[in-house]
Design a protein around this motif. Sequence first.
Motif, short mmCIF file in Angstrom:
data_model
loop_
_atom_site.label_atom_id
_atom_site.label_comp_id
_atom_site.label_asym_id
_atom_site.label_seq_id
_atom_site.Cartn_x
_atom_site.Cartn_y
_atom_site.Cartn_z
N LYS A 120 6.82 13.38 -2.04
CA LYS A 120 7.12 13.46 -3.47
C LYS A 120 7.20 12.06 -4.08
N ALA A 121 7.80 11.12 -3.35
CA ALA A 121 7.92 9.75 -3.85
C ALA A 121 6.54 9.12 -4.04
N ARG A 122 5.64 9.38 -3.09
CA ARG A 122 4.28 8.83 -3.19
C ARG A 122 3.55 9.42 -4.38
N LYS A 123 3.75 10.72 -4.60
CA LYS A 123 3.07 11.38 -5.71
C LYS A 123 3.59 10.87 -7.05
N GLU A 124 4.89 10.67 -7.15
CA GLU A 124 5.50 10.24 -8.41
C GLU A 124 5.58 8.72 -8.54
N ARG A 125 5.20 8.01 -7.46
CA ARG A 125 5.26 6.54 -7.44
C ARG A 125 6.66 6.03 -7.81
N ALA A 126 7.65 6.64 -7.19
CA ALA A 126 9.04 6.25 -7.42
C ALA A 126 9.83 6.48 -6.15
N LEU A 127 10.64 5.51 -5.75
CA LEU A 127 11.45 5.65 -4.55
C LEU A 127 12.50 6.74 -4.74
N PRO A 128 12.82 7.46 -3.67
CA PRO A 128 13.86 8.48 -3.80
C PRO A 128 15.22 7.84 -4.06
N ASP A 231 -2.07 2.45 7.59
CA ASP A 231 -2.10 2.75 6.15
C ASP A 231 -3.37 2.21 5.48
N LEU A 232 -4.47 2.20 6.24
CA LEU A 232 -5.73 1.72 5.66
C LEU A 232 -6.09 2.51 4.41
N GLU A 233 -5.87 3.82 4.43
CA GLU A 233 -6.22 4.67 3.28
C GLU A 233 -4.99 5.33 2.65
N GLN A 234 -4.01 5.71 3.46
CA GLN A 234 -2.87 6.45 2.92
C GLN A 234 -1.68 5.51 2.68
N PHE A 235 -1.55 5.08 1.45
CA PHE A 235 -0.43 4.22 1.07
C PHE A 235 -0.19 4.38 -0.43
N VAL A 236 0.92 3.81 -0.88
CA VAL A 236 1.24 3.84 -2.30
C VAL A 236 1.93 2.54 -2.67
N GLU A 237 1.69 2.06 -3.88
CA GLU A 237 2.38 0.88 -4.37
C GLU A 237 3.46 1.30 -5.36
N ILE A 238 4.69 0.91 -5.08
CA ILE A 238 5.83 1.24 -5.93
C ILE A 238 6.57 -0.05 -6.26
N GLU A 239 6.68 -0.34 -7.53
CA GLU A 239 7.37 -1.55 -7.99
C GLU A 239 6.81 -2.80 -7.31
N GLY A 240 5.47 -2.83 -7.20
CA GLY A 240 4.80 -4.00 -6.66
C GLY A 240 4.82 -4.13 -5.15
N ARG A 241 5.31 -3.13 -4.45
CA ARG A 241 5.37 -3.19 -2.99
C ARG A 241 4.56 -2.05 -2.40
N ARG A 242 3.81 -2.35 -1.36
CA ARG A 242 2.95 -1.36 -0.72
C ARG A 242 3.70 -0.65 0.41
N TYR A 243 3.72 0.69 0.33
CA TYR A 243 4.38 1.50 1.35
C TYR A 243 3.35 2.38 2.06
N SER A 244 3.46 2.48 3.36
CA SER A 244 2.59 3.34 4.16
C SER A 244 3.02 4.79 4.08
N HIS A 245 2.11 5.70 4.45
CA HIS A 245 2.50 7.10 4.60
C HIS A 245 3.31 7.31 5.88
N ILE A 246 3.27 6.31 6.79
CA ILE A 246 4.06 6.40 8.02
C ILE A 246 5.51 6.05 7.70
N VAL A 247 6.40 6.98 7.97
CA VAL A 247 7.82 6.79 7.64
C VAL A 247 8.57 6.27 8.86
N ASP A 248 9.37 5.26 8.65
CA ASP A 248 10.25 4.74 9.69
C ASP A 248 11.51 5.61 9.71
#
Length: 322
Positions: A120-128, A231-248
């Motif tokens: 949901k965060a990736r879709k809305e481009r907003a951190l939970p 995260d070559l293809e699956q990533f999102v940029e939120i507030e200028g920072r790139r986040y992977s789809h892989i969750v820690d």
Amino acid sequence: MIWIVLLGACSLPEEAPLSEHVFAEPHMGTRITIKMWADTPGRAERAAKAGFDVFRRLDALMSDYKPDSELSRLSDAAGSGPQAVSPELYDVLVESKRIAERTGGAFDVTIAPVVLLWRKARKERALPAPDVLQAARAKVGHADLALHQGRAELKRAGMRLDLGGIAKGYACDQALAAVAKEGVTRAYVDAGGGMSIGDPPPDRPAWRIGMIGDARRVLLLKNCGVATAGDLEQFVEIEGRRYSHIVDPATGLGLTNRAMCTVVAPTGFAADAVDTAICVLGAERGFALGGFEAWMSWVEDGRVRSAETPGFKALEDQRSGP
């Protein structure tokens, strides 16, 4: 009486010539390709059908996107006691728990509540929101996944399972075995980020497999599995920072170091199980798990860095290039 056998007067029947065949179908949210060398088009078609049938069946068991899958039903029963599960799902859960324990939770199939939040965060481009993230993380923990004699239990209500980091590797292995049962052993099954590889093509020592993330390198592989996470293809940029789809699992957020890892292991199942964990753990701790060869790249202090296990170079086609 003495019998004299003239061996030169007869010959054993020659193997029928093999030809290359490639088949592709969409399954498990990706494009599945089965490439093989078979003696007849008919045998190739039967083998491909058997392989794709495996993906169709396992997707119905292990998809967390399908509300009626066996996995979803198990998640829905969290907190309700042990549930009988199919042998296939049980095998995957046993291996998942073993890897979770080996990696200290860097790989954890109970991560689903956080993954759903992160999607949901990736879709809305907003951190939970921190409190929402904390509530989701409270429902995660592989120690509360209990397995015994074909039964599985999620001990706490609200827990859910996500097999996205391991199910495709298992499916590739099972599909390759189904292809072999149809008399085709010179084949591979490719699920995009992971492959199960059988005997090589005729008159070749191995299959030539290009590395995802480094087009300059080609691996020579046979009778093994290979998987790549990153995260070559699956990533999102939120507030200028790139986040992977892989969750820690330790943070509940996507990785930010642009990690990518390729693992070569005895099976596709084994390779798929650890590539994600290595991205989370980092090269030093991840490679220490052992039982495979691997390459990893990541960004540190603004620079791209890479590392590989001692035997990885030997898998590379030294003649390969861009």
